[in-house]
Design a protein around this motif. Structure first.
Motif, PDB file in Angstrom:
ATOM      1  N   GLU A  59      42.456  63.608  20.220  1.00  0.00           N
ATOM      2  CA  GLU A  59      41.038  63.500  20.481  1.00  0.00           C
ATOM      3  C   GLU A  59      40.312  63.331  19.159  1.00  0.00           C
ATOM      4  O   GLU A  59      40.565  64.045  18.190  1.00  0.00           O
ATOM      5  N   ILE A  60      39.407  62.376  19.140  1.00  0.00           N
ATOM      6  CA  ILE A  60      38.640  62.103  17.935  1.00  0.00           C
ATOM      7  C   ILE A  60      37.668  63.254  17.708  1.00  0.00           C
ATOM      8  O   ILE A  60      37.003  63.692  18.645  1.00  0.00           O
ATOM      9  N   PRO A  61      37.589  63.772  16.487  1.00  0.00           N
ATOM     10  CA  PRO A  61      36.615  64.837  16.222  1.00  0.00           C
ATOM     11  C   PRO A  61      35.202  64.382  16.575  1.00  0.00           C
ATOM     12  O   PRO A  61      34.832  63.219  16.363  1.00  0.00           O
ATOM     13  N   PHE A  62      34.418  65.305  17.102  1.00  0.00           N
ATOM     14  CA  PHE A  62      33.090  64.957  17.600  1.00  0.00           C
ATOM     15  C   PHE A  62      32.192  64.408  16.495  1.00  0.00           C
ATOM     16  O   PHE A  62      31.430  63.477  16.721  1.00  0.00           O
ATOM     17  N   ILE A  63      32.297  64.940  15.298  1.00  0.00           N
ATOM     18  CA  ILE A  63      31.447  64.475  14.199  1.00  0.00           C
ATOM     19  C   ILE A  63      31.708  63.005  13.892  1.00  0.00           C
ATOM     20  O   ILE A  63      30.789  62.259  13.563  1.00  0.00           O
ATOM     21  N   LEU A  65      32.654  60.814  16.163  1.00  0.00           N
ATOM     22  CA  LEU A  65      31.984  60.086  17.246  1.00  0.00           C
ATOM     23  C   LEU A  65      30.499  59.935  16.957  1.00  0.00           C
ATOM     24  O   LEU A  65      29.911  58.886  17.225  1.00  0.00           O
ATOM     25  N   VAL A  66      29.887  60.981  16.445  1.00  0.00           N
ATOM     26  CA  VAL A  66      28.454  60.929  16.127  1.00  0.00           C
ATOM     27  C   VAL A  66      28.214  59.921  15.009  1.00  0.00           C
ATOM     28  O   VAL A  66      27.266  59.128  15.069  1.00  0.00           O
ATOM     29  N   ASN A  67      29.070  59.925  13.995  1.00  0.00           N
ATOM     30  CA  ASN A  67      28.902  58.992  12.879  1.00  0.00           C
ATOM     31  C   ASN A  67      29.082  57.539  13.320  1.00  0.00           C
ATOM     32  O   ASN A  67      28.511  56.634  12.718  1.00  0.00           O
ATOM     33  N   ALA A  68      29.870  57.317  14.365  1.00  0.00           N
ATOM     34  CA  ALA A  68      30.085  55.956  14.876  1.00  0.00           C
ATOM     35  C   ALA A  68      29.246  55.692  16.126  1.00  0.00           C
ATOM     36  O   ALA A  68      29.531  54.782  16.883  1.00  0.00           O
ATOM     37  N   ALA A  69      28.209  56.487  16.337  1.00  0.00           N
ATOM     38  CA  ALA A  69      27.404  56.400  17.564  1.00  0.00           C
ATOM     39  C   ALA A  69      26.679  55.073  17.676  1.00  0.00           C
ATOM     40  O   ALA A  69      26.280  54.466  16.683  1.00  0.00           O
ATOM     41  N   GLY A  72      21.575  52.320  20.185  1.00  0.00           N
ATOM     42  CA  GLY A  72      20.940  51.717  21.357  1.00  0.00           C
ATOM     43  C   GLY A  72      21.293  52.457  22.640  1.00  0.00           C
ATOM     44  O   GLY A  72      20.441  52.709  23.493  1.00  0.00           O
ATOM     45  N   LYS A  73      22.559  52.822  22.758  1.00  0.00           N
ATOM     46  CA  LYS A  73      22.984  53.589  23.934  1.00  0.00           C
ATOM     47  C   LYS A  73      22.407  55.000  23.882  1.00  0.00           C
ATOM     48  O   LYS A  73      22.074  55.576  24.914  1.00  0.00           O
ATOM     49  N   GLY A  74      22.294  55.547  22.680  1.00  0.00           N
ATOM     50  CA  GLY A  74      21.692  56.865  22.524  1.00  0.00           C
ATOM     51  C   GLY A  74      20.240  56.873  22.965  1.00  0.00           C
ATOM     52  O   GLY A  74      19.761  57.845  23.557  1.00  0.00           O
ATOM     53  N   LYS A  75      19.539  55.776  22.694  1.00  0.00           N
ATOM     54  CA  LYS A  75      18.135  55.657  23.123  1.00  0.00           C
ATOM     55  C   LYS A  75      18.048  55.651  24.646  1.00  0.00           C
ATOM     56  O   LYS A  75      17.157  56.255  25.234  1.00  0.00           O
ATOM     57  N   LYS A  76      19.005  54.970  25.293  1.00  0.00           N
ATOM     58  CA  LYS A  76      19.028  54.955  26.763  1.00  0.00           C
ATOM     59  C   LYS A  76      19.317  56.345  27.318  1.00  0.00           C
ATOM     60  O   LYS A  76      18.729  56.763  28.302  1.00  0.00           O
ATOM     61  N   ASP A 156      28.394  59.762  25.462  1.00  0.00           N
ATOM     62  CA  ASP A 156      26.947  59.764  25.650  1.00  0.00           C
ATOM     63  C   ASP A 156      26.285  60.849  24.809  1.00  0.00           C
ATOM     64  O   ASP A 156      25.222  60.638  24.220  1.00  0.00           O
ATOM     65  N   ARG A 157      26.922  62.026  24.744  1.00  0.00           N
ATOM     66  CA  ARG A 157      26.371  63.104  23.916  1.00  0.00           C
ATOM     67  C   ARG A 157      26.368  62.688  22.448  1.00  0.00           C
ATOM     68  O   ARG A 157      25.394  62.925  21.727  1.00  0.00           O
ATOM     69  N   ALA A 158      27.450  62.071  21.999  1.00  0.00           N
ATOM     70  CA  ALA A 158      27.532  61.626  20.600  1.00  0.00           C
ATOM     71  C   ALA A 158      26.481  60.561  20.315  1.00  0.00           C
ATOM     72  O   ALA A 158      25.819  60.594  19.268  1.00  0.00           O
ATOM     73  N   ASN A 159      26.299  59.621  21.240  1.00  0.00           N
ATOM     74  CA  ASN A 159      25.282  58.578  21.060  1.00  0.00           C
ATOM     75  C   ASN A 159      23.885  59.181  21.012  1.00  0.00           C
ATOM     76  O   ASN A 159      23.048  58.772  20.202  1.00  0.00           O
TER      77      ASN A 159
END
Length: 169
Positions: A59-63, A65-69, A72-76, A156-159
């Motif tokens: 599993e990719i570390p969550f941080i 995922l956030v750095n590669a967020a 645009g999807k995060g805005k949605k 979605d949480r990371a985005n």
């Protein structure tokens, strides 16, 4: 035609329907009821020399995922939050404003009345803490005023957190 004749006609119709259902039920028992009692006529055995391998994915570390967020999807995803939260600094809605939330101490927004649980936690809203909170707020902080069931999708949480990180000084 009187009611007696109508009653006989309806009785005949109901009787015919019951007879058809009885025939269908008995034929189901006769033709399909004995499948679990049958035996196979022959069994094929297949020899395999290869051992199946199961690929284990880390599993990719969550941080990361956030750095590669995807912002645009995060805005949605944020569109679910904007009913209660605002992104302008100092503009509280039903919930506290989210400008600069990443890196801010929990319960630190002035002029907002937090639930006692969040006020007393004393943690900082970093990526991991926000991840846990957004996953299921009621599990993270039992008694919180945030009336949201949570966001199950990890990406979605990371985005969303990646999008919120763009709103800071």
């Amino acid at each position: 035609m009187n009611t007696f004749e109508l009653t006989k006609i309806m009785g005949g119709f109901c009787g015919a329907l019951l007879l058809l259902l009885l025939i269908k039920w008995s034929s189901e028992i006769i033709y399909h009821g004995s499948h679990e009692k049958t035996q196979a006529a022959y069994v094929l055995e297949i020899e395999t020399d290869e051992i199946e391998t199961v690929e284990v994915t880390e599993e990719i570390p969550f941080i990361e995922l956030v750095n590669a967020a995807d912002i645009g999807k995060g805005k949605k995803v944020y569109s679910k939050c904007k009913a209660c939260h605002k992104l302008e600094k100092g503009a509280n809605g039903t919930g506290p404003y989210l400008y600069g939330v990443v890196g801010r101490a929990q319960g630190a927004v002035q002029d907002y009345n937090y639930s006692a649980v969040l006020s007393e936690m004393g943690k900082v809203w970093n990526e991991e803490e926000l991840n846990k909170f957004i996953l299921k707020p009621s599990a993270y902080a039992p008694g919180t005023k945030m009336n949201y069931s949570g966001l199950a999708n990890r990406t979605d949480r990371a985005n969303l957190i990646g999008y919120l990180k763009t709103f800071s000084d």
